[in-house]
Design a protein around this motif. Structure first.
Motif, PDB file in Angstrom:
ATOM      1  N   GLY A 173       0.796  -1.221   0.000  1.00  0.00           N
ATOM      2  CA  GLY A 173       0.000   0.000   0.000  1.00  0.00           C
ATOM      3  C   GLY A 173       0.826   1.266   0.000  1.00  0.00           C
ATOM      4  O   GLY A 173       0.502   2.237  -0.699  1.00  0.00           O
ATOM      5  N   PHE A 178      -1.214   4.430  -0.777  1.00  0.00           N
ATOM      6  CA  PHE A 178      -2.286   4.095   0.157  1.00  0.00           C
ATOM      7  C   PHE A 178      -1.773   3.134   1.231  1.00  0.00           C
ATOM      8  O   PHE A 178      -2.098   1.935   1.221  1.00  0.00           O
ATOM      9  N   THR A 180      -1.578   1.015   4.524  1.00  0.00           N
ATOM     10  CA  THR A 180      -2.706   0.419   5.232  1.00  0.00           C
ATOM     11  C   THR A 180      -2.304  -0.093   6.603  1.00  0.00           C
ATOM     12  O   THR A 180      -1.150  -0.439   6.849  1.00  0.00           O
ATOM     13  N   ASN A 182      -2.810  -3.181   8.848  1.00  0.00           N
ATOM     14  CA  ASN A 182      -3.154  -4.598   8.679  1.00  0.00           C
ATOM     15  C   ASN A 182      -3.539  -5.179  10.030  1.00  0.00           C
ATOM     16  O   ASN A 182      -2.695  -5.313  10.912  1.00  0.00           O
ATOM     17  N   GLY A 209     -11.581   6.284   7.406  1.00  0.00           N
ATOM     18  CA  GLY A 209     -10.808   5.645   6.354  1.00  0.00           C
ATOM     19  C   GLY A 209     -11.643   4.733   5.482  1.00  0.00           C
ATOM     20  O   GLY A 209     -12.874   4.720   5.539  1.00  0.00           O
ATOM     21  N   ALA A 211     -11.585   0.563   4.080  1.00  0.00           N
ATOM     22  CA  ALA A 211     -10.985  -0.728   4.442  1.00  0.00           C
ATOM     23  C   ALA A 211     -11.433  -1.827   3.492  1.00  0.00           C
ATOM     24  O   ALA A 211     -12.550  -1.807   2.958  1.00  0.00           O
ATOM     25  N   SER A 212     -10.539  -2.786   3.318  1.00  0.00           N
ATOM     26  CA  SER A 212     -10.828  -3.985   2.540  1.00  0.00           C
ATOM     27  C   SER A 212     -10.770  -5.190   3.467  1.00  0.00           C
ATOM     28  O   SER A 212      -9.817  -5.349   4.226  1.00  0.00           O
ATOM     29  N   ASN A 216      -7.830 -10.265  -1.128  1.00  0.00           N
ATOM     30  CA  ASN A 216      -6.975  -9.456  -2.014  1.00  0.00           C
ATOM     31  C   ASN A 216      -6.583 -10.220  -3.278  1.00  0.00           C
ATOM     32  O   ASN A 216      -5.400 -10.483  -3.517  1.00  0.00           O
ATOM     33  N   GLU A 228      -7.489  -4.785   5.946  1.00  0.00           N
ATOM     34  CA  GLU A 228      -6.533  -3.706   5.706  1.00  0.00           C
ATOM     35  C   GLU A 228      -7.293  -2.389   5.604  1.00  0.00           C
ATOM     36  O   GLU A 228      -8.237  -2.276   4.809  1.00  0.00           O
ATOM     37  N   ALA A 229      -6.889  -1.411   6.392  1.00  0.00           N
ATOM     38  CA  ALA A 229      -7.578  -0.118   6.421  1.00  0.00           C
ATOM     39  C   ALA A 229      -6.601   1.010   6.102  1.00  0.00           C
ATOM     40  O   ALA A 229      -5.523   1.097   6.699  1.00  0.00           O
ATOM     41  N   HIS A 230      -6.972   1.845   5.155  1.00  0.00           N
ATOM     42  CA  HIS A 230      -6.215   3.062   4.870  1.00  0.00           C
ATOM     43  C   HIS A 230      -6.866   4.213   5.639  1.00  0.00           C
ATOM     44  O   HIS A 230      -8.055   4.497   5.458  1.00  0.00           O
ATOM     45  N   ILE A 267      -9.041   1.981  -5.997  1.00  0.00           N
ATOM     46  CA  ILE A 267      -8.807   2.411  -4.617  1.00  0.00           C
ATOM     47  C   ILE A 267      -9.012   3.919  -4.499  1.00  0.00           C
ATOM     48  O   ILE A 267      -9.587   4.400  -3.504  1.00  0.00           O
TER      49      ILE A 267
END
Length: 286
Positions: A173, A178, A180, A182, A209, A211-212, A216, A228-230, A267
């Motif tokens: 990221g 970006f 992230t 984790n 933020g 997040a996914s 992936n 995972e969060a940005h 993203i």
């Protein structure tokens, strides 16, 4: 802990106060359904740590007894459960159960059997309806799996959350603009998947933020789930810290892209959508 649980605990607290008794909650680890369906367990809504933290924050429970659910416990008859656990170990005087509670080997224990025990008073809590539906963990799972966070959060009375320790990841990221956070997931199957608008509680405060939560597929061949969060406007170091991710809105399902530039472009769109949602939310709360 959904609204049905919360109503039940408030009722239990009122009864305990009236009888000058402490409140106690009995729970199992792992969940019995996980034990009996190990190859395909139901999605875990919360970790034991999260459950205990939520119960402590509620102020409604004095003691929590966590019983290890294993083969010996699964084989225990309903009558032995009453005599050995409820009467002998917990010294129960008042017992409040859900209206669908069954227990003991082959699930032969029920309200009628509990009511016949002279050592304590047993009452069954009526179902709690939320928007015309019975509040239950099963319904929360269904709403989360469907991506209907508004309905799931209405059942919970708050935003759905996952907490965990921040771990080192591939650090991809940060190379695409970006970075992230984790978050370690202790269970194999999360209750929801996709890309979400989130707010994350950190030692530096709550940060908004995107997040996914998924596998992936564009950058990983592993079947392990990752959260995972940005975080917007944040550049601190969170490695080794515990954070709590609050899920506010689902933006889309997880997708596989043909190349990295296509993923980065998506993203960017996700981040813009999350910014817009959080800004509108702040205006509503102002």
């Amino acid at each position: 802990m959904h609204l049905g649980h919360q109503h039940m605990l408030r009722r239990l607290k009122d009864e305990a106060n009236a009888r000058s008794l402490p409140t106690a909650l009995l729970t199992f680890e792992p969940h019995p359904r996980e034990f009996f369906t190990r190859s395909n367990p139901p999605a875990r809504l919360s970790t034991l740590r999260d459950k205990l933290n939520i119960l402590q924050a509620s102020g409604l429970v004095d003691y929590v007894f966590v019983f290890r659910f294993n083969q010996r416990f699964a084989s225990m008859s309903a009558q032995d459960f009453i005599q050995d656990v409820l009467v002998r170990d917990l010294k129960t005087r008042y017992l409040l159960i859900g209206d669908d509670f069954q227990f003991g080997a082959a699930r032969k224990g029920n309200f009628e059997l509990l009511s016949a025990c002279p050592d304590f008073v047993t009452e069954a809590m009526p179902s709690v309806l939320v928007q015309g539906e019975r509040a239950s963990s099963t319904l929360v799972r269904e709403r989360l799996a469907a991506g209907d966070l508004a309905a799931a959060n209405a059942l919970l009375g708050c935003s759905y959350q996952i907490s965990g320790k921040v771990m080192h990841g591939q650090k991809l990221g940060r190379t695409i603009g970006f970075p992230t956070v984790n978050v370690h997931l202790p269970h194999l199957k999360p209750a929801l998947q996709g890309v979400f608008v989130v707010e994350v509680d950190t030692p530096y405060g709550r940060k908004g933020g995107v997040a996914s939560l998924g596998v992936n597929p564009t950058v990983s061949s592993s079947s392990d789930y990752k959260l995972e969060a940005h975080l917007f406007d944040f550049a601190g170091d969170l490695y080794g810290q515990r954070v709590t991710v609050h899920f506010l809105k689902k933006l889309r399902d997880e997708e596989r892209y043909d190349n990295l530039p296509a993923l980065v472009a998506q993203i960017e769109r996700d981040a813009a959508s999350a910014h817009t949602y959080l800004t509108s939310l702040q205006r509503e709360q102002a």
